[in-house]
Every structure is written in structure tokens, then in C-alpha cells.
Write a protein that holds these residues in place. Structure first.
Motif, PDB file in Angstrom:
ATOM      1  N   LYS A 189       0.831  -1.206   0.000  1.00  0.00           N
ATOM      2  CA  LYS A 189       0.000   0.000   0.000  1.00  0.00           C
ATOM      3  C   LYS A 189       0.867   1.259   0.000  1.00  0.00           C
ATOM      4  O   LYS A 189       0.547   2.245  -0.679  1.00  0.00           O
ATOM      5  CB  LYS A 189      -0.920   0.005   1.227  1.00  0.00           C
ATOM      6  CG  LYS A 189      -2.082  -0.968   1.130  1.00  0.00           C
ATOM      7  CD  LYS A 189      -2.995  -0.851   2.346  1.00  0.00           C
ATOM      8  CE  LYS A 189      -4.228  -1.732   2.215  1.00  0.00           C
ATOM      9  NZ  LYS A 189      -5.111  -1.636   3.403  1.00  0.00           N
ATOM     10  N   TYR A 224       2.037   1.686  -3.489  1.00  0.00           N
ATOM     11  CA  TYR A 224       0.920   2.038  -4.373  1.00  0.00           C
ATOM     12  C   TYR A 224       0.554   3.514  -4.250  1.00  0.00           C
ATOM     13  O   TYR A 224       0.253   4.184  -5.243  1.00  0.00           O
ATOM     14  CB  TYR A 224      -0.271   1.151  -4.013  1.00  0.00           C
ATOM     15  CG  TYR A 224      -1.583   1.579  -4.605  1.00  0.00           C
ATOM     16  CD1 TYR A 224      -1.847   1.419  -5.961  1.00  0.00           C
ATOM     17  CD2 TYR A 224      -2.575   2.152  -3.811  1.00  0.00           C
ATOM     18  CE1 TYR A 224      -3.060   1.803  -6.501  1.00  0.00           C
ATOM     19  CE2 TYR A 224      -3.781   2.534  -4.348  1.00  0.00           C
ATOM     20  CZ  TYR A 224      -4.021   2.363  -5.690  1.00  0.00           C
ATOM     21  OH  TYR A 224      -5.219   2.752  -6.230  1.00  0.00           O
ATOM     22  N   THR A 226       2.405   1.661 -10.845  1.00  0.00           N
ATOM     23  CA  THR A 226       1.425   1.707  -9.764  1.00  0.00           C
ATOM     24  C   THR A 226       0.437   0.561  -9.886  1.00  0.00           C
ATOM     25  O   THR A 226       0.020  -0.042  -8.884  1.00  0.00           O
ATOM     26  CB  THR A 226       0.681   3.052  -9.798  1.00  0.00           C
ATOM     27  OG1 THR A 226       1.634   4.116  -9.729  1.00  0.00           O
ATOM     28  CG2 THR A 226      -0.284   3.190  -8.633  1.00  0.00           C
ATOM     29  N   TRP A 234       1.506  -2.578  -8.120  1.00  0.00           N
ATOM     30  CA  TRP A 234       1.301  -2.586  -6.667  1.00  0.00           C
ATOM     31  C   TRP A 234      -0.162  -2.860  -6.335  1.00  0.00           C
ATOM     32  O   TRP A 234      -0.469  -3.558  -5.363  1.00  0.00           O
ATOM     33  CB  TRP A 234       1.743  -1.251  -6.061  1.00  0.00           C
ATOM     34  CG  TRP A 234       3.200  -0.987  -6.199  1.00  0.00           C
ATOM     35  CD1 TRP A 234       3.800   0.043  -6.867  1.00  0.00           C
ATOM     36  CD2 TRP A 234       4.282  -1.766  -5.658  1.00  0.00           C
ATOM     37  NE1 TRP A 234       5.173  -0.047  -6.777  1.00  0.00           N
ATOM     38  CE2 TRP A 234       5.493  -1.139  -6.035  1.00  0.00           C
ATOM     39  CE3 TRP A 234       4.341  -2.930  -4.892  1.00  0.00           C
ATOM     40  CZ2 TRP A 234       6.740  -1.641  -5.671  1.00  0.00           C
ATOM     41  CZ3 TRP A 234       5.593  -3.430  -4.528  1.00  0.00           C
ATOM     42  CH2 TRP A 234       6.765  -2.787  -4.917  1.00  0.00           C
ATOM     43  N   ALA A 235      -1.083  -2.306  -7.155  1.00  0.00           N
ATOM     44  CA  ALA A 235      -2.510  -2.576  -6.942  1.00  0.00           C
ATOM     45  C   ALA A 235      -2.793  -4.069  -7.086  1.00  0.00           C
ATOM     46  O   ALA A 235      -3.548  -4.660  -6.294  1.00  0.00           O
ATOM     47  CB  ALA A 235      -3.350  -1.771  -7.927  1.00  0.00           C
ATOM     48  N   GLY A 258      -5.139   2.332 -11.036  1.00  0.00           N
ATOM     49  CA  GLY A 258      -4.916   1.093 -10.300  1.00  0.00           C
ATOM     50  C   GLY A 258      -6.133   0.700  -9.474  1.00  0.00           C
ATOM     51  O   GLY A 258      -6.487  -0.483  -9.391  1.00  0.00           O
TER      52      GLY A 258
END
Length: 214
Positions: free
Chosen positions: A101, A104, A117, A120-121, A153
Motif C-alpha cells: 500500500k 501504491y 502503480t 502494486w494494486a 490502479g
């Protein structure tokens, strides 16, 4: 675990190195959640001043030193394969969610600068599991971000969650009017994935269909 993580970074393209990376990935997946802390550390590892110095030597060393410098693991490969392994662990990698998180929401000041990004999502989604109600709330809140990549994302993740993300529908309808075709399209796609719970979006979609500029 550390041995196999190092094997993920076999430098160069060759069948032998490809096999070594594949073996390492299989071994880490077999070890399972116990490998998570080390993989998280590898995924977020930054280059040290010594690493940067050795990188410079690799590129600028005199001819007589070529081939004599010790082979070092490719850190980009280690981060990439570590991320893939963590995603494959799914909810068994829950302890990595706070770091995921953080990356992100970094708004292009990425912790590693290697991953988009959206990656990361995807990692958050895999580690939390689609059924986690807190996950849905987190991504709905992310729709208000000033960073378009964070919004994109979140749209991706909410679409993957599907019908349980029905609480996001009002915000998704609002995003159909933004001056960003990429986000407009992704918002529409997320509404499609949520399905009948978002049937009240039909008038807004009809409006877009008739708008030649959309």
C-alpha cells in the motif's frame, strides 16, 4: 531462502540462467509463506552506494579487467521475480500488504521505481483476497487521489473484485465525465465487471455512446 532469492538474479540471457531462475521460483513457491519476509525485503531493496560503484565499474572498467570482475546478481530481476512470487502466494503474503500500500500510494515517488502503480494494486489485491471488505474501501478511497495512476490502479482492482465492489458505483459514474479517456474507459470497464449492481449507469453510458468526442 536467501540462496534461492540470489538465484533469481542470474544475470544475462541464456537457457542455463533461465533454468536457474525457474528452479529458484519453484523452490520459493514450495517453501511458501515462510519465504515472505525475505521476498518482501528483496522486492523493496534499494541500491547501496557500493552497488552503484560496482555498476559503474561494470560499465567503465578497463579492457584488461573485463571478465575478471565477480559476477553479481541482477537486482532488477530479483525484485521482479520476488514480486511475482509474492503475488503467487496470494493471501499467504498478507504481511506484505502495508508495504504494498505504501508503494501504491507513493504517487510516482515509487519505493523501487521499477514497478508501475498498477503492479502494486495487483499485489495488494492478491495478498488481501477479493473478499476482504477493507480492501474494497481502500480502493474506493483511492479513487479520490490526485494521481491518475493511483486512480487507474484502483479502477483495475475494483473491476477485479466485481459485484462486491457495488459501493464504488457512484464514484465510477462520476469518473465517466473526467477529461481523461484512459480513466473513462477503465471506469466503464470496471462498471461492466461489477455487473447488474451498476445498472443505474446505463444513462451515463448512453450519453457517452452519443458523444463523438468521447
Amino acid at each position: 531462502v536467501h540462496y534461492w532469492i540470489k538465484e533469481l538474479g542470474k544475470p544475462g540471457v541464456s537457457e542455463e540462467n533461465d533454468r536457474a531462475r525457474a528452479r529458484a521460483t519453484e523452490a520459493l513457491l514450495e517453501i511458501g509463506p515462510n519465504a515472505t519476509p525475505a521476498l518482501v525485503k528483496s522486492c523493496f531493496a534499494k541500491e547501496s552506494p557500493l552497488d552503484k560503484c560496482l555498476d559503474w565499474l561494470d560499465s567503465n572498467a578497463p579492457a584488461f579487467l573485463a571478465g575478471r570482475l565477480p559476477e553479481r546478481p541482477d537486482r532488477s530481476s530479483i525484485r521482479q521475480y520476488s514480486m511475482e512470487a509474492l503475488i503467487a502466494f496470494g493471501p499467504d503474503a498478507k504481511q506484505a500488504i502495508p508495504k504494498f500500500k505504501e508503494a501504491y500510494l507513493a504517487q510516482k515517488k515509487d519505493i523501487t521505481e521499477q514497478f508501475e502503480t498498477l503492479s502494486w494494486a495487483e499485489a495488494i489485491l492478491a495478498a488481501a483476497g477479493k473478499e476482504d471488505p477493507a480492501l474494497c474501501s481502500f480502493f474506493i478511497g483511492s479513487l479520490s487521489s490526485a494521481d491518475g495512476e493511483v486512480v487507474f490502479g484502483a479502477l483495475f482492482a475494483l473491476g477485479k473484485i466485481g459485484p462486491p465492489a457495488r459501493d464504488a458505483v457512484p464514484k465510477l459514474i462520476g469518473l465517466l465525465d473526467v477529461d481523461n479517456e484512459r480513466i473513462q474507459w477503465r471506469a466503464a470497464e470496471s462498471l461492466r465487471q461489477i455487473g447488474r449492481a451498476s445498472s443505474n449507469v446505463v444513462p451515463a453510458l448512453r450519453k457517452l455512446m452519443l458523444d463523438e468526442k468521447a
